[in-house]
Write a protein that holds these residues in place. Sequence first.
Motif, PDB file in Angstrom:
ATOM      1  N   TYR B 318     162.752 -20.243  65.784  1.00  0.00           N
ATOM      2  CA  TYR B 318     162.200 -20.130  64.553  1.00  0.00           C
ATOM      3  C   TYR B 318     161.393 -19.259  64.147  1.00  0.00           C
ATOM      4  O   TYR B 318     160.036 -19.286  64.195  1.00  0.00           O
ATOM      5  CB  TYR B 318     161.435 -21.454  64.713  1.00  0.00           C
ATOM      6  CG  TYR B 318     162.125 -22.818  64.717  1.00  0.00           C
ATOM      7  CD1 TYR B 318     163.316 -23.061  64.305  1.00  0.00           C
ATOM      8  CD2 TYR B 318     161.592 -23.868  65.149  1.00  0.00           C
ATOM      9  CE1 TYR B 318     164.282 -24.233  64.437  1.00  0.00           C
ATOM     10  CE2 TYR B 318     162.222 -25.218  65.453  1.00  0.00           C
ATOM     11  CZ  TYR B 318     163.444 -25.148  64.726  1.00  0.00           C
ATOM     12  OH  TYR B 318     164.313 -26.733  65.077  1.00  0.00           O
ATOM     13  N   ASN B 322     158.921 -15.274  57.489  1.00  0.00           N
ATOM     14  CA  ASN B 322     158.945 -15.581  56.041  1.00  0.00           C
ATOM     15  C   ASN B 322     157.771 -15.041  55.212  1.00  0.00           C
ATOM     16  O   ASN B 322     156.503 -14.947  55.704  1.00  0.00           O
ATOM     17  CB  ASN B 322     159.278 -16.981  55.617  1.00  0.00           C
ATOM     18  CG  ASN B 322     160.413 -17.630  56.351  1.00  0.00           C
ATOM     19  OD1 ASN B 322     161.321 -16.755  56.793  1.00  0.00           O
ATOM     20  ND2 ASN B 322     160.506 -19.012  56.511  1.00  0.00           N
ATOM     21  N   ARG B 346     160.056 -21.220  59.165  1.00  0.00           N
ATOM     22  CA  ARG B 346     161.498 -21.233  59.693  1.00  0.00           C
ATOM     23  C   ARG B 346     161.363 -22.883  60.302  1.00  0.00           C
ATOM     24  O   ARG B 346     162.378 -23.386  60.225  1.00  0.00           O
ATOM     25  CB  ARG B 346     162.009 -20.475  60.776  1.00  0.00           C
ATOM     26  CG  ARG B 346     162.687 -19.136  59.855  1.00  0.00           C
ATOM     27  CD  ARG B 346     164.303 -19.226  60.043  1.00  0.00           C
ATOM     28  NE  ARG B 346     164.661 -18.841  61.369  1.00  0.00           N
ATOM     29  CZ  ARG B 346     165.064 -17.554  61.783  1.00  0.00           C
ATOM     30  NH1 ARG B 346     164.842 -16.336  60.965  1.00  0.00           N
ATOM     31  NH2 ARG B 346     165.371 -17.456  62.979  1.00  0.00           N
ATOM     32  N   GLY B 409     166.476 -22.157  60.255  1.00  0.00           N
ATOM     33  CA  GLY B 409     165.195 -22.599  59.871  1.00  0.00           C
ATOM     34  C   GLY B 409     165.350 -23.484  58.414  1.00  0.00           C
ATOM     35  O   GLY B 409     166.493 -23.519  57.746  1.00  0.00           O
ATOM     36  N   ASP B 412     164.624 -19.494  55.347  1.00  0.00           N
ATOM     37  CA  ASP B 412     164.652 -18.386  56.134  1.00  0.00           C
ATOM     38  C   ASP B 412     163.925 -17.258  55.101  1.00  0.00           C
ATOM     39  O   ASP B 412     163.063 -17.716  54.752  1.00  0.00           O
ATOM     40  CB  ASP B 412     166.309 -17.756  56.348  1.00  0.00           C
ATOM     41  CG  ASP B 412     166.449 -16.711  57.282  1.00  0.00           C
ATOM     42  OD1 ASP B 412     165.893 -17.070  58.366  1.00  0.00           O
ATOM     43  OD2 ASP B 412     166.830 -15.627  56.693  1.00  0.00           O
TER      44      ASP B 412
END
Lengths: 134, 595
Positions: B318, B322, B346, B409, B412
Amino acid sequence: MKTVFALTLALLAMVPAARADDEKPYKVENGKVDQATFNGYRRYGNSCLQCHGPDGAGSSYAPNLTESLKHLSHEQFAETVINGRQNISSSQQNVMPSFGHVEDVVTYLDDIYGYLKARSDGALGRGRPERIGR
Amino acid sequence: MLRRVALACALAVTATGASANPELLRMQRDPNQWVMPNGNYASWRYSELNQITRENVGNLKPTWQFSTGVLRGHEGGPLVVGEVMYIHTPFPNRVFALDLNNPGRVLWRYEPTQDPTVIGVMCCDTVNRGPAYADGKIILSQADTTVVALDAKTGKEVWKVKNGDPAKGETATMAPMVFGDKVLIGISGGEYGIRGHVTAYNLADGKQAWRAYSVGTDEDIKFDPQKTMSMGQPVGANSSIKTWEGDQWKMGGGSTWGWFSYDPDLNLIYYGSGNPGTWNPVQRPGDNKWSMTIFARDATTGVAKWVYQMTPHDEWDYDGVNEMVLVDNLQVGNQRVAKALVHMDRNGFGYTLNRENGQLMVAQKFDPAVNWATHVDMETGRPQVVSQYSTRAQGEDNNTKNICPAALGTKDQQPSAWSPKASLLFVPTNHVCMDYEPFRVSYSAGQPFIGATLSMYPPQGSDNLGNFIAWNPGSGKIAWSKPERFSVWSGALATAGDVVFYGTLEGYLKAVDTKDGKELFSYRTPSGIIGNVNTFTHKGKQYVAVMSGVGGWAGIGMAAGLQGESEGLGAVGAYKSLSDYTQLGGVLTVFALPN
């Protein structure tokens, strides 16, 4: 090449079915696989899946290996994995790195081939295979 | 508000000698241009333009198109500076300057010479999220980690610098960001056992100003043990390496391939780090700091002001990379937070923090399917992991099933859009679960360092792989959710016309109503969209632009879909392979209302 292929086919036709099965690089019984094929599945997941996609099915940037192995010999497969391959043109930029010095690939090359061949022959479906005897 | 920021910025410039780039700050406030990949320093992806409205967006028509001649996945989006549009491609990383006065006419074209072997070490297609503009330069971060500054008028090289080494698996996909007299750039290669870092280069000559690693010694990661804070406490000495066994931090990951945001008033840069080392958690005991972490760093020195690790000891890939959306005056419960940071991770949690000090305010699931953790403990900041879905607890060589979200995720890198008018964040999401089986791997420089095998499929009972949602970052609740057949892998755009735009993997550009997600417009572009939508004006008229060109990690499902139909999950045939809907090919499409 064509002659050799025809000859091989003829020979295959003559040997008993069980014998031909023995020569397959994988063992699949009731959808379950032997340890070598299972290991091939996992090693594929570590080193090949990022480009060739889940289950050898290909991606937008790397070929479908279940198709490729219908016409690549074991030797050609090994040669491609060990040395890599480049296919660069104005419209495509496909590069397979050389895995010749990667322990986790070279050591288990035959296992990876066996797994992909089982997928290519249609002997094994998608997803994580179960192991025989488990 | 804008005036206050400008004033604060001017003060900061005099105080520290480095801060916002004044020209860039002025230009990003001008809705007629689109000068940064995510619209502004706060990563809003919002435009004040309101010629296109919820009433008339249904009449939108494509006005011109341009093929890039490149087939692979086209992430990122166009920049518009004055009367010129700049677009880019995945490897070979072409840049085109297009004349808006003569639509599609190429003013200049740049194509670097790169060793194609770099393609083989890019984990998930050869995507690039675009160049940055500042001070008459276009700064491109090439796949092979060369950062090149081009003269925006001519396309001629001004300077070049190498940011990493592809032989070690270091590559580049992210968009640089300019602040003050520097350009900031991160590095990709989390699947190759690299050690992530962010590096600031002088905008004038490309000389390195500072570099800060995600993982390593206090000096390497630019932490002050007494002053760098995490969850309200100083991090103390050796905060990273003491959370790793032996020398494992040297291949500790924490790649920095997402987006940067910047608060000129606080002079802080915000970004997240990616997965730690191998995907096999058993092989790397400890919290693996500071992978999966939100960083706030002083822009001038690079020293970390605060950090927050979202997923300690990752067991699912994860990545925390982002975008960080900087929201002002956000109502959180009964508190008004002057400076908030919103991050849709994620791992499926939407986080709201106070961006001045890193205080955690909200952490809630933004897809009800998320099951790997029950909740985030607001005192410790730690997710409460469910043992059934813990690939560490289930162990090596065991297949942990039905973990939601999958490794790609709940969301993403595809950036969200914040509308200050609607007070909502519009988020492109994935709705995908997975089985995950970790196993032992050995490290070899420049080779995949994964050590897990995955299968991905939609959550049980779902027949869609994505949702486009509206999120309230103050309450941590979903305002509305619109299902999509495939993951939504395109960056959103919100406008003052009360519409929000995004693309789909089948290739549709869609516009929906900000208040309820009702679809108001859809147009099928030539290929699947993983690019980000922008808007601008030319000669007084509003345009909307997006790149098509399917690929990226989404392209992995291209050939066969994510789930074998034989396995019988969900409605038969609902997730037929993406190749039944679209094929490759990079094309820019520009839309406008008819005259």
